[in-house]
Design an enzyme around this catalytic site. Structure first.
Site, PDB file in Angstrom:
ATOM      1  N   ASP A  22       0.797  -1.272  -0.006  1.00 25.62           N
ATOM      2  CA  ASP A  22       0.127  -0.138  -0.089  1.00 25.62           C
ATOM      3  C   ASP A  22       0.829   1.188  -0.028  1.00 25.62           C
ATOM      4  O   ASP A  22       1.856   1.132   0.561  1.00 25.62           O
ATOM      5  CB  ASP A  22      -0.793  -0.009   1.273  1.00 25.62           C
ATOM      6  CG  ASP A  22      -2.258   1.086   1.025  1.00 25.62           C
ATOM      7  OD1 ASP A  22      -2.308   1.432   0.137  1.00 25.62           O
ATOM      8  OD2 ASP A  22      -2.502   1.291   2.102  1.00 25.62           O
ATOM      9  N   ASN A  24       1.311   3.403  -2.933  1.00 24.38           N
ATOM     10  CA  ASN A  24       1.905   3.695  -4.070  1.00 24.38           C
ATOM     11  C   ASN A  24       1.436   5.123  -4.388  1.00 24.38           C
ATOM     12  O   ASN A  24       2.421   5.837  -4.913  1.00 24.38           O
ATOM     13  CB  ASN A  24       1.469   3.039  -5.231  1.00 24.38           C
ATOM     14  CG  ASN A  24       2.150   1.401  -5.193  1.00 24.38           C
ATOM     15  OD1 ASN A  24       2.866   1.140  -4.369  1.00 24.38           O
ATOM     16  ND2 ASN A  24       1.667   0.542  -5.702  1.00 24.38           N
ATOM     17  N   HIS A  39       2.776   3.230  -8.825  1.00 22.34           N
ATOM     18  CA  HIS A  39       2.500   1.958  -9.204  1.00 22.34           C
ATOM     19  C   HIS A  39       3.757   1.232  -9.853  1.00 22.34           C
ATOM     20  O   HIS A  39       4.089   0.105  -9.693  1.00 22.34           O
ATOM     21  CB  HIS A  39       1.496   1.648 -10.136  1.00 22.34           C
ATOM     22  CG  HIS A  39       0.130   1.840  -9.445  1.00 22.34           C
ATOM     23  ND1 HIS A  39      -0.257   1.715  -8.136  1.00 22.34           N
ATOM     24  CD2 HIS A  39      -0.945   2.631  -9.675  1.00 22.34           C
ATOM     25  CE1 HIS A  39      -1.222   2.041  -7.645  1.00 22.34           C
ATOM     26  NE2 HIS A  39      -1.819   2.653  -8.675  1.00 22.34           N
ATOM     27  N   LEU A 132      11.494 -19.884  -3.284  1.00 24.31           N
ATOM     28  CA  LEU A 132      10.244 -19.033  -2.844  1.00 24.31           C
ATOM     29  C   LEU A 132       9.190 -19.532  -3.328  1.00 24.31           C
ATOM     30  O   LEU A 132       9.008 -19.664  -4.644  1.00 24.31           O
ATOM     31  CB  LEU A 132      10.543 -17.537  -2.708  1.00 24.31           C
ATOM     32  CG  LEU A 132       9.385 -16.597  -2.338  1.00 24.31           C
ATOM     33  CD1 LEU A 132       9.291 -16.626  -0.677  1.00 24.31           C
ATOM     34  CD2 LEU A 132       9.659 -15.176  -2.843  1.00 24.31           C
TER      35      LEU A 132
HETATM   36  C1  FPP Z   1      -1.860   0.208  -3.197  1.00 25.43           C
HETATM   37  O1  FPP Z   1      -1.585   1.439  -3.402  1.00 25.43           O
HETATM   38  C2  FPP Z   1      -1.470  -0.324  -4.408  1.00 25.43           C
HETATM   39  C3  FPP Z   1      -2.207  -1.011  -5.432  1.00 25.43           C
HETATM   40  C4  FPP Z   1      -3.695  -1.127  -5.360  1.00 25.43           C
HETATM   41  C5  FPP Z   1      -1.580  -1.550  -6.678  1.00 25.43           C
HETATM   42  C6  FPP Z   1      -0.304  -2.622  -6.106  1.00 25.43           C
HETATM   43  C7  FPP Z   1       0.337  -2.561  -7.616  1.00 25.43           C
HETATM   44  C8  FPP Z   1       1.576  -2.788  -7.729  1.00 25.43           C
HETATM   45  C9  FPP Z   1       2.427  -2.676  -6.675  1.00 25.43           C
HETATM   46  C10 FPP Z   1       2.185  -2.964  -9.081  1.00 25.43           C
HETATM   47  C11 FPP Z   1       1.881  -4.499  -9.790  1.00 25.43           C
HETATM   48  C12 FPP Z   1       2.101  -5.626  -9.104  1.00 25.43           C
HETATM   49  C13 FPP Z   1       2.809  -6.715  -9.615  1.00 25.43           C
HETATM   50  C14 FPP Z   1       2.718  -8.161  -9.039  1.00 25.43           C
HETATM   51  C15 FPP Z   1       3.706  -6.765 -10.906  1.00 25.43           C
HETATM   52  P1  FPP Z   1      -2.364   2.825  -3.409  1.00 25.43           P
HETATM   53  O2  FPP Z   1      -2.498   2.784  -4.955  1.00 25.43           O
HETATM   54  O3  FPP Z   1      -3.800   2.497  -2.681  1.00 25.43           O
HETATM   55  O4  FPP Z   1      -1.804   3.756  -2.689  1.00 25.43           O
HETATM   56  P2  FPP Z   1      -2.389   5.013  -1.861  1.00 25.43           P
HETATM   57  O5  FPP Z   1      -3.265   4.343  -0.768  1.00 25.43           O
HETATM   58  O6  FPP Z   1      -1.314   5.901  -1.566  1.00 25.43           O
HETATM   59  O7  FPP Z   1      -3.495   5.657  -2.999  1.00 25.43           O
END
Ligand code: FPP
Length: 237
Positions: A22, A24, A39, A132
């Site tokens: 979480d 990003n 992301h 893993l």
């Molecule tokens: C949460 O941060 C993140 C996500 C919903 C997406 C996670 C995806 C990745 C890390 C990339 C793809 C993964 C792989 C396996 C290649 P958020 O967007 O909710 O952040 P915020 O809460 O700060 O808005």
């Protein structure tokens, strides 16, 4: 020689670590960048952390890449995450080379066909890996997973008095795997967000304010040290 000795990684390791990747979006906002850049950074970090977990000998790692609720995001953000995933899967050979066994958990059937094919290729390519076990939760929801298990049980005509915890566990996406014993959520949120809700019944939790793209092996090491300080009693005394 450095004055500071590198601290040794606390052992034993948890058997199964589950991470909610979480923060990003906030990471990008802090830098005046679009959420897509967050992301991309999160995805790079995910690869680094997975590699690190493999290197230290962790047996199971499950990451939350996309939840059943994430479809509520703007369409361009959803397609950006799917494209990041496509790029990652195109490197499927890497899993095999790194001896990482990859498995996708979640309702994959509704995803675009090309992604489903890439997923199958990645799972097949790494099926015999002995390092893993990496579970990537994609279009995953814990309640959805339990509903599916219940539907299967009913469809199989299993009678109520035959139903045990095992009956359910064996019908989850994680069947055959140990439950996560350690759940990590960075980014300052203190929720499970429908993640592995059945499997996490006895897990330890670790929260941190660090945003996912900034979450480095040293944070994981700190978390594992804390895990080893806890006294897990599983309901006993
Ligand atoms: C949460 O941060 C993140 C996500 C919903 C997406 C996670 C995806 C990745 C890390 C990339 C793809 C993964 C792989 C396996 C290649 P958020 O967007 O909710 O952040 P915020 O809460 O700060 O808005």
């Amino acid at each position: 020689m450095s004055l500071f000795k590198k601290k040794r990684l606390s052992r034993p390791l948890p058997e199964h670590i589950a991470i909610i990747m979480d923060g990003n979006g906030r990471w990008a906002k802090k830098r005046n960048l679009p959420r897509t850049a967050g992301h991309a950074a999160g995805s790079k970090n995910f690869k680094d952390i997975a590699r690190y977990c493999n290197k230290i000998g962790l047996k199971y790692l499950t990451v939350y890449a996309f939840s059943t609720e994430n479809w509520k995001r703007p369409a361009d953000e959803v397609s950006n995450i799917m494209n990041i995933l496509r790029d990652y899967l195109k490197d499927a050979k890497n899993f095999k080379d790194e001896n990482i066994k990859v498995k996708f958990i979640g309702n994959i059937s509704v995803l675009d066909e090309d992604i489903r094919i890439l997923i199958k290729d990645a799972e097949d390519a790494s099926a015999n890996a002995t390092g893993l076990h990496l579970n990537i939760a994609l279009n995953y929801g814990g309640r959805d997973e339990i509903i599916n298990a219940v539907k299967e049980i009913v469809a199989e005509g299993i009678s109520p008095d035959e139903i045990t915890e095992q009956t359910i566990s064996e019908r989850l996406y994680t069947k055959g795997q140990p439950d996560p014993d350690f759940i990590i959520r960075p980014s300052g949120e203190y929720r499970l967000s429908n993640y592995l809700i059945w499997q996490s019944a006895y897990a330890e939790y670790w929260f941190s304010d660090v945003l996912w793209p900034d979450f480095k092996p040293r944070h994981l090491e700190e978390a594992i040290e804390e895990f080893n300080r806890r006294n897990r009693r599983f309901g006993g005394i």
